[in-house]
Design a protein around this motif. Structure first.
Motif: not given
Length: 245
Positions: A89-95
């Motif tokens: 999920a953190l990787l998918a939230q890459a800005q």
């Protein structure tokens, strides 16, 4: 009691009367047949004893098989899956620029390689702002992922201790194998964390390096843009109503 084995032993039975009986009664004992019967009985008892021993061994074997087939009561699979989901999920939230080949190609082309001397100052400033935001977002994403990886260490340590203890106290082969498999799964998840962290750090570094390269191109474009203007020509300036005062 011991018997003297003879072909036949004659036992004479007398009546209780003192006078001799009219007819004598004779009982014959076959010693050889008795011995044969005793041997047969001994062999039968030995066979029964062997069967009892065999049944006891089979029962013990079933008990051991039950232990070997007993499942490990401890499972860390759900915890590992939850941790992997959080990292994903953190990787998918890459800005800004996501972890996608298509996204990288499109946005990199727009913000990093399209600098030219014919662009206006506003366009150059807008691209510079975008690149700065990408770099800041990339470093922020890397820091978040590092915090997640470090936060996993206590739970990983606890899970590892439980699995090692379960492996050492396992009652059968299946429990030992399952504990070993879960340890390997934990190590695989830790390797995934390291891979994700390296990707995030590499992404942030690459964005900053691309920004530096684009800044150089922007500086060159601004110089070319400035050099295209006419040179400065001095002239008379009238001030305060044009009376020369």
């Amino acid at each position: 009691m011991r018997y003297r084995l003879i072909p036949a032993v004659v036992v004479i039975a007398f009546t209780a009367s003192s006078s001799p009986p009219a007819n004598a009664q004779w009982a014959v004992y076959d010693g050889a047949n008795h011995v044969q019967n005793v041997l047969i009985a001994a062999r039968t008892l030995q066979q029964i004893d062997n069967q009892i021993t065999s049944l006891a061994n089979q029962a013990q074997m079933l008990v051991n098989q039950g232990r070997n087939l007993a499942s490990l009561p401890l499972s860390t699979l759900s915890t590992l899956q939850s941790t992997i989901s959080q990292t994903t999920a953190l990787l998918a939230q890459a800005q800004n620029i996501a972890y996608s080949v298509q996204s990288v190609e499109q946005q990199y082309q727009q913000a990093y390689t399209s600098v030219s001397s014919g662009m206006s100052d506003n366009a150059l400033f807008s691209q510079a702002q975008t690149r700065w935001q990408n770099s800041v977002g990339g470093f922020e994403d890397a820091l978040k992922l590092q915090a997640r990886v470090v936060g996993n260490i206590p739970s990983d340590s606890s899970a590892m201790a439980q699995l090692v203890s379960s492996s050492q106290t396992s009652t059968g082969a299946l429990q030992a194998a399952q504990a070993g498999n879960q340890l390997m799964a934990l190590q695989s998840r830790q390797l995934s964390d390291i891979q994700a962290e390296l990707a995030a750090n590499g992404r942030a570094t690459a964005l900053q390096q691309a920004r530096d390269a684009a800044t150089e191109a922007e500086s060159e474009a601004q110089y070319q843009h400035f050099s295209q203007h006419d040179a400065y020509v001095p002239g008379t300036v009238s001030m305060f109503g044009g009376n020369g005062n």
